[in-house]
Design an enzyme around this catalytic site. Structure first.
Site, PDB file in Angstrom:
ATOM      1  N   GLU A   1       0.861  -1.183   0.000  1.00 40.67           N
ATOM      2  CA  GLU A   1       0.000   0.000   0.000  1.00 40.67           C
ATOM      3  C   GLU A   1       0.896   1.231   0.000  1.00 40.67           C
ATOM      4  O   GLU A   1       1.038   1.914   1.031  1.00 40.67           O
ATOM      5  CB  GLU A   1      -0.902   0.007   1.246  1.00 40.67           C
TER       6      GLU A   1
ATOM      7  N   GLU B   1      -6.833  -7.563  -0.481  1.00 37.97           N
ATOM      8  CA  GLU B   1      -7.158  -7.535   0.949  1.00 37.97           C
ATOM      9  C   GLU B   1      -8.607  -7.108   1.121  1.00 37.97           C
ATOM     10  O   GLU B   1      -9.050  -6.123   0.547  1.00 37.97           O
ATOM     11  CB  GLU B   1      -6.261  -6.540   1.722  1.00 37.97           C
TER      12      GLU B   1
END
Ligand SMILES: *[C@@H]1O[C@H](CO)[C@@H](O)[C@H](O)[C@H]1NC(C)=O
Ligand SMILES: *[C@@H]1O[C@H](CO)[C@@H](O)[C@H](O)[C@H]1NC(C)=O
Ligand SMILES: *[C@@H]1O[C@H](CO)[C@@H](O)[C@H](O)[C@H]1NC(C)=O
Length: 471
Positions: free
Chosen positions: A173, A295
Site C-alpha cells: 500500500e 485484501e
C-alpha cells in the site's frame, strides 16, 4: 560468440526450468477463485526489538503468530481456498547499498512458505509489504527506486523458474505515511511516486528473463485504495497483458475496519460495497483490465451472522465482475486491535466457520475446482533447489553474482563478470520440453523421470509443487 554456439549444440535440459502457459492475466484470474492471506507473519517487522543479525527468522513470529506450516496450507486448500497471498517484509533482512543483499536465511524461509502454498496445487502471490523505504514522497523516490530494483532482481532470480502459479505483487500500500493525504486517496506527489515505482517494477521483472518475462504481476493504486483520486490517477502499463491491478477494500468501513466512533456490528447496507464494485468495473473491468482484491475482511465484533451475510454479499458482487478476493487473516481473534482471525493456525480449527460458508455461498457456481496436490512431505523435501547453483557449472562456467543478461541460448542466460562468461542463476534457456500433458493443462516435466502417479494419460511427476507429465 563461437564457444556459445558450440555450447548450445549440447542441448542440455536445464533442471528446474518449467514450461509456463502463455495466458493473459485476464485468463489467469478466472482460475483464482478465493484467496487467503498469511497476515502479520512474514510481513511482521520487529527491527526495534529483535537482533536480525542473530536470527533472521525470528521476525516470522514476533507479532504473535506461530511458525507457518505446510499443514496450514493443506487445511486451507481443503476449505476451498486456491490463492495464497504471502505478504513479506524485506526491511531488516537486506544489507547496505549498493547491493541490498537479502539474507540467504530469510530468502530460504520465504521460499519454503511459497512452496507450502504452491504444494496445494493453487496459486501464490508474493510481495514486498511493510517497507519503510518506499513512503511515497518525492524526496524518497530516487533511493526507493534503487532498493526496489535490487530487491526485486533478487526475488525474481530466486523464483525465475517458477511457472504462472506464482504471481509477484510489486508493493503493498504505497502511500505518504504520516501525511494528511496518507489515507485520502493521495495527491499528485503520491500518484507520481506510485506510477513511477510500478512501471519500474514491471520493467525490472521483465528484464530478468526466463519465466519472469511472462510472469503475472500485480501493481497497486496509491495505497491500493479504491477512490476517485487513487484510481483516476493510476497508470496501467500499455502492451503487457500480464499485469493485474491490486486493490484493497475493507468495506463498508464502519462495519469492516473502523475501531472507533461510528463503528457498527450489523450489516444492513450494501451501498458502499456497490459503489466500490461499480467503480472498479467502470475504471478497470469494463476496459478489459484484470483486478484482484488483495485484501478485504470484516473484523470480529461478536457478530458472526452479520459477517456471514456481509461476506456472501461482497463475494457475490466481486464474482459477478470476475474479481478474485483474498481475505486478510492476521491470526488475532480478541482484544482491542484488528480482530481479523479466521483459522487458528496452531490447532487448524476454523474459529468462524460461518465466514467460510459466506464466502463459498458468494462464489456460487464459481467454487474452486479440486486441485491436485502433492501427497507426501517426502516429495517436499526432495524438491530440487537450484538457488545457489546454476546451469553453467556443468558446462565449466561459474555462476554470475549479478543478473544482467547479455545473451540467451538453449542452455540459459549468460552474463559476463570479471571478463568471463557466467551463467545467470535460475535462468531458463530457449529449449523447453513439450509433451502430452500440456493438452491437459499441465507442463511437461523438465527433469523428473520418477513417476509419483500413473493414470490412463501417462506417468506423472512433480516439479516445483505442480504435477507434470513425464516425457
Ligand atoms: C504469448 O502470447 C501473446 C498473445 O497471444 C503473444 O503476443 C506472445 O508473443 C506470446 N509470448 C510467447 C513468449 O510465446
Ligand atoms: C546482534 O547479533 C550479532 C550476532 O550474534 C552480534 O554480533 C551483535 O553484537 C548483536 N547486536 C546487538 C546490538 O546485540
Ligand atoms: C460492468 O460495466 C459494464 C459497462 O458499463 C456493464 O455493461 C456491466 O453490466 C457491468 N457489470 C456489472 C456486473 O455491473
Amino acid at each position: 560468440m563461437k564457444f556459445l554456439n558450440s555450447l548450445s549444440l549440447l542441448g542440455l535440459v536445464i533442471a528446474g526450468c518449467e514450461a509456463m502457459r502463455n495466458i493473459s492475466s485476464k485468463e489467469l484470474v478466472k482460475e483464482l477463485t478465493i484467496g487467503w492471506s498469511l497476515g502479520n507473519t512474514l510481513d511482521a517487522s520487529c527491527v526495534e526489538t529483535l537482533n536480525y543479525s542473530k536470527d533472521q527468522t525470528a521476525s516470522e513470529t514476533c507479532w504473535g503468530n506461530v511458525k507457518t506450516t505446510q499443514e496450514l496450507y493443506y487445511k486451507l486448500s481443503d476449505l476451498g481456498f486456491n490463492t495464497f497471498r504471502i505478504p513479506t517484509t524485506w526491511s531488516g533482512h537486506f544489507g547496505d547499498a549498493p547491493d541490498y543483499k537479502i539474507s540467504d536465511v530469510w530468502m530460504k524461509r520465504v521460499h519454503e512458505v511459497v512452496d507450502y502454498a504452491l504444494n496445494t496445487g493453487g496459486y501464490a502471490i508474493l510481495n514486498i509489504h511493510h517497507e519503510t523505504w518506499n513512503y511515497a514522497f518525492q524526496k524518497n523516490l530516487e533511493s526507493a527506486k534503487k532498493i526496489l530494483v535490487a530487491i526485486w532482481k533478487q526475488i525474481a532470480a530466486e523464483f525465475g523458474d517458477y511457472d504462472e502459479h506464482l504471481i509477484f505483487e510489486g508493493m503493498n500500500e504505497p502511500r505518504k505515511v504520516g501525511d494528511p493525504a496518507e489515507w485520502t486517496g493521495g495527491d499528485q506527489e503520491g500518484w507520481n511516486f506510485v506510477n513511477e515505482m510500478n512501471a519500474l517494477f514491471v520493467k525490472t521483472i521483465r528484464a530478468t528473463g526466463g519465466n519472469n518475462a511472462n510472469r503475472h504481476l500485480m501493481i497497486p493504486t496509491y495505497a491500493a485504495s479504491v477512490n476517485d483520486g487513487s484510481i483516476n490517477n493510476f497508470k496501467y502499463p500499455n502492451g503487457d497483458d500480464k499485469v493485474i491491478v491490486s486493490l484493497h477494500s475493507y468495506s463498508p468501513y464502519n462495519f469492516a475496519l473502523n475501531n472507533g466512533p461510528g463503528a457498527i456490528s450489523n450489516f444492513y447496507d450494501g451501498n458502499e460495497i456497490d459503489w466500490v464494485m461499480n467503480t472498479i468495473n467502470s475504471s478497470f473491468i469494463s476496459k478489459g483490465i484484470p483486478v484482484i482484491i488483495g485484501e478485504f475482511v470484516a473484523m470480529n465484533r461478536d457478530n458472526e451472522d452479520d459477517r456471514e451475510r456481509w461476506q456472501e454479499y461482497y463475494i457475490k458482487k466481486a464474482t459477478a465482475l470476475g474479481i478474485p478476493c483474498v481475505i486478510w487473516d492476521n491470526g488475532y481473534f480478541e482484544g482491542e486491535g484488528e480482530r481479523f482471525g479466521i483459522i487458528d493456525r496452531k490447532s487448524l480449527n476454523v474459529i468462524f466457520p460461518k465466514l467460510i460458508n459466506g464466502l463459498m455461498k458468494g462464489l456460487g457456481d464459481e467454487k474452486p475446482k479440486t486441485t491436485i496436490r502433492r501427497t507426501t512431505t517426502t516429495t517436499v523435501q526432495v524438491q530440487p533447489t537450484i538457488n545457489n547453483e546454476c546451469f553453467s557449472t556443468r558446462l565449466g562456467y561459474s555462476c554470475c553474482n549479478g543478473f544482467d543478461v547479455l545473451y540467451t541460448d538453449n542452455d540459459g542466460q549468460w552474463g559476463v563478470e570479471n571478463g568471463n562468461w557466467c551463467g545467470i542463476k535460475s535462468s531458463c534457456g530457449n529449449n523447453q520440453r513439450q509433451c502430452w500433458s500440456e493438452r491437459l493443462g499441465y507442463p511437461c516435466c523438465q527433469y523428473t523421470t520418477n513417476a509419483e502417479y500413473t493414470d490412463n494419460d501417462g506417468r506423472w511427476g512433480v516439479e516445483n509443487g505442480n504435477w507434470c507429465g513425464i516425457y
